[in-house]
Design a protein around this motif. Structure first.
Motif, PDB file in Angstrom:
ATOM      1  N   LEU A 138       0.987  -7.417   4.547  1.00 21.90           N
ATOM      2  CA  LEU A 138       0.882  -6.001   3.880  1.00 21.90           C
ATOM      3  C   LEU A 138       2.185  -5.163   4.307  1.00 21.90           C
ATOM      4  CD1 LEU A 138      -2.665  -5.145   5.232  1.00 21.90           C
ATOM      5  CD2 LEU A 138      -1.945  -5.046   3.022  1.00 21.90           C
ATOM      6  N   ARG A 139       2.544  -4.525   3.370  1.00 18.32           N
ATOM      7  CA  ARG A 139       3.448  -3.301   3.403  1.00 18.32           C
ATOM      8  C   ARG A 139       2.937  -2.107   3.156  1.00 18.32           C
ATOM      9  NH1 ARG A 139       8.451  -6.565   0.689  1.00 18.32           N
ATOM     10  NH2 ARG A 139       7.215  -6.143  -1.354  1.00 18.32           N
ATOM     11  N   VAL A 140       3.162  -1.206   4.191  1.00 12.86           N
ATOM     12  CA  VAL A 140       2.637   0.271   4.067  1.00 12.86           C
ATOM     13  C   VAL A 140       3.728   1.169   3.713  1.00 12.86           C
ATOM     14  CG1 VAL A 140       1.277   2.121   4.698  1.00 12.86           C
ATOM     15  CG2 VAL A 140       0.580  -0.119   5.480  1.00 12.86           C
ATOM     16  N   ARG A 141       3.943   1.888   2.488  1.00 13.88           N
ATOM     17  CA  ARG A 141       5.300   2.305   2.072  1.00 13.88           C
ATOM     18  C   ARG A 141       4.982   3.711   1.447  1.00 13.88           C
ATOM     19  NH1 ARG A 141       8.204  -1.891  -1.750  1.00 13.88           N
ATOM     20  NH2 ARG A 141       9.938  -0.189  -1.451  1.00 13.88           N
ATOM     21  N   SER A 142       6.081   4.507   1.343  1.00 12.47           N
ATOM     22  CA  SER A 142       5.964   5.800   0.538  1.00 12.47           C
ATOM     23  C   SER A 142       5.988   5.725  -1.035  1.00 12.47           C
ATOM     24  CB  SER A 142       7.018   6.936   1.263  1.00 12.47           C
ATOM     25  OG  SER A 142       6.754   8.197   0.519  1.00 12.47           O
ATOM     26  N   THR A 143       5.325   6.240  -1.692  1.00 15.26           N
ATOM     27  CA  THR A 143       5.670   6.465  -2.964  1.00 15.26           C
ATOM     28  C   THR A 143       6.987   7.012  -3.497  1.00 15.26           C
ATOM     29  OG1 THR A 143       2.999   6.541  -3.418  1.00 15.26           O
ATOM     30  CG2 THR A 143       4.333   7.200  -5.236  1.00 15.26           C
ATOM     31  N   TYR A 144       7.108   8.161  -2.454  1.00 17.12           N
ATOM     32  CA  TYR A 144       8.343   9.034  -2.949  1.00 17.12           C
ATOM     33  C   TYR A 144       9.757   8.556  -2.056  1.00 17.12           C
ATOM     34  CZ  TYR A 144       4.165  11.635  -4.454  1.00 17.12           C
ATOM     35  OH  TYR A 144       3.093  11.946  -4.938  1.00 17.12           O
TER      36      TYR A 144
ATOM     37  N   ILE B 196       0.739  -1.217   0.099  1.00 12.73           N
ATOM     38  CA  ILE B 196       0.093   0.118   0.074  1.00 12.73           C
ATOM     39  C   ILE B 196       0.939   1.215   0.044  1.00 12.73           C
ATOM     40  CG2 ILE B 196      -1.980   1.226   1.186  1.00 12.73           C
ATOM     41  CD1 ILE B 196      -2.789  -1.564   0.246  1.00 12.73           C
ATOM     42  N   PHE B 197       1.035   2.014  -1.132  1.00  7.62           N
ATOM     43  CA  PHE B 197       1.853   3.228  -1.363  1.00  7.62           C
ATOM     44  C   PHE B 197       0.920   4.456  -0.977  1.00  7.62           C
ATOM     45  CE2 PHE B 197       4.247   0.215  -3.685  1.00  7.62           C
ATOM     46  CZ  PHE B 197       5.566   0.357  -3.271  1.00  7.62           C
TER      47      PHE B 197
END
Length: 413
Positions: A231-237, A176-177
């Motif tokens: 799940l992995r919650v990550r930054s698009t940037y 999840i970006f």
């Protein structure tokens, strides 16, 4: 076939720069040997031409007279446009891709328009496309009933779409970006000392998400939890690993198993508090108030019932509608707009003495009035004035020393 599901939210696909960063993550996944199924939200936020809220403004939402079935047709356009644009830009980068609507991707829902539940996902079309394509881009937030009506699955629906796809496809991970570097101890836009949480359990993030932490929708977490897909919650940037959401935290042999008392501080804005006093039989008032809210499809929260009346909260969007209904019933509601709910969340709260006292003391020392409170075994809520939100969240974050270090821990599925 190694499969990875990636979801990119509205801020990640709103402009060319964001989409370029998102495509870089797709490229990296391909380099690691994955076929990728991408789920996208509508592009941007209110004011951006194809965002969901902009589309809703065309029909005077929520005061318009359009049917919920027609509203779903309108709202589904944002994600459909986004999926086509994203697939087009992948193709320009030389990445074989195709875009699918939610219906084409196999999402079958019930008929509860604007907040439909996913009944099942038939991934056969996706598997067929992946034989000749490296990436399938799916319009999130939408599906189709058994008889072909377009539906949307409620706010946060693109997260839910991604989780359902991850479960149906038996993906190795669901990424999840978003626009932050994973799940934080508080909203970093409000709390400068907020720290990343490296690993967190499904239950802990569910609690935070239900109380307003907007990095992921709780329904998505629940779907992933039952399917046992990490799940992995990550930054698009950025290329940081973000937060891993998975099963139980491991402890060393012989170590006492104990939960951290507080995991994080969450909040919700845009809340209206309504007080209705009883003049005659309070039981009639209670029945009148909550039946009328349910009939008008107005969700109520933070409910306190006493012999003298009821106090509850609603989304600010429905303030005028709720007040009109109550006055038509003969009541004179006391309306307080501009409220916020702040939640102290932690699996270790249950049975741990002094948590409420610490919350009250921290807010009192900061000169913040508590308008209402409630608690469960994992969460303590307070309602405050919206203008007090930033000092309140910071005071609680400091009181529970969440600003010291990143919350770490080994995990297992």
């Amino acid at each position: 076939m190694k499969l990875l599901v990636q979801k990119f939210g509205g801020t990640s696909v709103r402009d060319a720069e964001g989409r370029s960063r998102a495509i870089a993550h797709v490229k990296k996944a391909r380099q690691e040997g994955y076929k990728v199924v991408v789920t996208v939200s509508a592009m941007g936020r209110l004011g951006d031409p194809y965002s969901t809220d902009t589309l809703l403004s065309l029909i005077d939402y929520p005061n318009g007279t359009i049917s919920s079935k027609e509203q779903d047709l309108l709202m589904s356009c944002g994600e459909t446009i986004s999926s086509i644009v994203f697939s087009h830009e992948l193709s320009k980068e030389g990445i074989p891709s195709v875009s699918l609507t939610g219906a084409q991707a196999g999402f079958v829902t019930n008929k509860d328009f604007t907040k439909a539940k996913i009944l099942r996902v038939n991934p056969s079309r996706i598997f067929k496309e992946l034989k000749t394509k490296d990436v399938v881009v799916v319009a999130g937030f939408q599906g189709q009933t058994e008889d072909g009506e377009t539906t949307t699955i409620g706010r946060g629906g693109s997260d839910t779409s991604a989780a359902a796809l991850g479960a149906a496809l038996s993906a190795e991970f669901i990424d999840i970006f978003t626009d932050v570097d994973g799940i934080m101890t508080a909203d970093p836009r409000l709390v400068q000392s907020a720290r990343p949480i490296n690993t967190i359990t499904y239950n802990e993030i569910c609690n935070l998400a239900y109380q307003g932490a907007k990095v992921i929708h709780p329904r998505a977490v629940e779907i992933a939890m039952y399917a046992k897909v990490p799940l992995r919650v990550r930054s698009t940037y950025s290329d940081l690993p973000g937060t891993l959401v998975t099963g139980l935290r491991q402890v060393k042999e012989g170590q006492d198993i104990s939960d951290r008392t507080v995991t994080g501080i969450a909040h919700m804005l845009g809340i209206t508090q309504i007080k209705v006093q009883s003049k005659d039989d309070p039981s009639i008032l209670q029945s009148d108030v909550f039946k009328s809210m349910a009939s008008a499809n107005i969700s109520v929260d933070f409910i306190n019932i006493s012999p003298s009346g009821v106090v509850y909260t609603i989304d600010k969007l429905y303030t005028q509608k709720a007040e009109r209904i109550l006055r038509d019933l003969g009541y004179e509601p006391e309306i307080r707009e501009g409220c916020a709910k702040v939640s102290t969340v932690g699996a270790g709260i249950a049975g741990y003495p002094g948590v409420t006292a610490k919350i009250v003391q921290a807010l009192t020392d900061s000169g913040i009035q508590i308008l209402q409170s409630a608690d469960s075994h994992t969460t303590i809520w307070v309602l405050i004035k919206e203008e007090d939100l930033v000092p309140a969240v910071n005071a609680l974050h400091d009181a529970f020393e969440l600003n010291k270090d990143a919350l770490k821990g080994e995990t297992m599925t």
